[in-house]
Write a protein that holds these residues in place. Structure first.
Motif, PDB file in Angstrom:
ATOM      1  N   GLN A  99       0.948  -1.221   0.009  1.00 25.22           N
ATOM      2  CA  GLN A  99      -0.032   0.204  -0.055  1.00 25.22           C
ATOM      3  C   GLN A  99       0.666   1.371  -0.262  1.00 25.22           C
ATOM      4  O   GLN A  99       0.826   2.110  -0.738  1.00 25.22           O
ATOM      5  CB  GLN A  99      -1.034  -0.087   1.156  1.00 25.22           C
ATOM      6  CG  GLN A  99      -1.853   1.200   1.184  1.00 25.22           C
ATOM      7  CD  GLN A  99      -2.890   1.544   0.077  1.00 25.22           C
ATOM      8  OE1 GLN A  99      -3.122   0.502  -0.504  1.00 25.22           O
ATOM      9  NE2 GLN A  99      -3.028   2.636  -0.227  1.00 25.22           N
ATOM     10  N   LYS A 100       2.004   1.214   0.917  1.00 24.11           N
ATOM     11  CA  LYS A 100       2.753   2.278   0.751  1.00 24.11           C
ATOM     12  C   LYS A 100       3.529   2.783  -0.424  1.00 24.11           C
ATOM     13  O   LYS A 100       3.683   4.018  -1.097  1.00 24.11           O
ATOM     14  CB  LYS A 100       3.855   2.296   2.150  1.00 24.11           C
ATOM     15  CG  LYS A 100       4.849   3.277   2.086  1.00 24.11           C
ATOM     16  CD  LYS A 100       4.216   4.566   2.577  1.00 24.11           C
ATOM     17  CE  LYS A 100       5.246   5.829   2.663  1.00 24.11           C
ATOM     18  NZ  LYS A 100       4.572   7.123   2.978  1.00 24.11           N
ATOM     19  N   GLU A 103       1.110   3.969  -2.719  1.00 19.54           N
ATOM     20  CA  GLU A 103       0.902   5.540  -2.585  1.00 19.54           C
ATOM     21  C   GLU A 103       2.182   6.377  -3.148  1.00 19.54           C
ATOM     22  O   GLU A 103       2.030   7.407  -3.786  1.00 19.54           O
ATOM     23  CB  GLU A 103       0.912   5.821  -1.057  1.00 19.54           C
ATOM     24  CG  GLU A 103      -0.524   5.379  -0.542  1.00 19.54           C
ATOM     25  CD  GLU A 103      -0.448   5.368   1.121  1.00 19.54           C
ATOM     26  OE1 GLU A 103       0.387   5.960   1.679  1.00 19.54           O
ATOM     27  OE2 GLU A 103      -1.527   4.800   1.535  1.00 19.54           O
TER      28      GLU A 103
END
Length: 152
Positions: A99-100, A103
């Motif tokens: 997820q990071k 992003e």
């Protein structure tokens, strides 16, 4: 055969004629509408590439094939390269780290898009002396000369 061959035969990003043409036009066309259309096409190509390189099902199949150790030579190298590519895409990371990474990729894509747009729309003019443009035709220089300087 059902995992490796389709991946080997897929149109590759750097050799796909449509991708190359879109990249050229988005950066080099003098027509802003063409640049914008090419940029949109390039974004669709990039999204498709990203989708394929982050599909956990394909990654799982490639890992299974690599673990079997049944391919040799060029095919073995290709399997190893595919697996490494999926891992560079973050498929071997934890869900939180994936997820990071996404992003960060999204933020990077936004900034890159703005940079490309700004660069394509820049109307800056550079001034040269004729002596600095050796190799350019006299006609080309003459049509760009203003006040003793060549405007590019």
């Amino acid at each position: 055969e059902t995992v490796l061959r389709p991946l080997m035969g897929a149109p590759h990003y750097k050799t796909n004629k449509a991708v190359i043409e879109a990249k050229f036009l988005q950066h080099c066309s003098t027509d802003s509408a063409v640049r914008e259309a090419a940029d949109k096409a390039g974004a669709r190509f990039a999204a498709l590439k990203a989708k394929g390189s982050t599909d956990p099902r394909i990654y799982g199949r490639v890992c299974a094939l690599a673990a079997k150790n049944t391919v040799a030579g060029r095919d073995a190298h290709f399997v190893s390269s595919l697996k490494a590519g999926f891992e560079r895409s973050g498929l071997n990371l934890s869900p939180a780290d994936q997820q990071k990474l996404q992003e960060l990729r999204d933020a990077d894509a936004k900034v890159c898009g703005l940079f490309k747009k700004n660069l394509a729309e820049d109307k800056a003019e550079l001034l040269f002396d004729k002596s600095e443009l050796e190799g350019c035709s006299d006609a080309w220089i003459a049509e760009r000369t203003r006040g003793g300087k060549v405007v590019v």
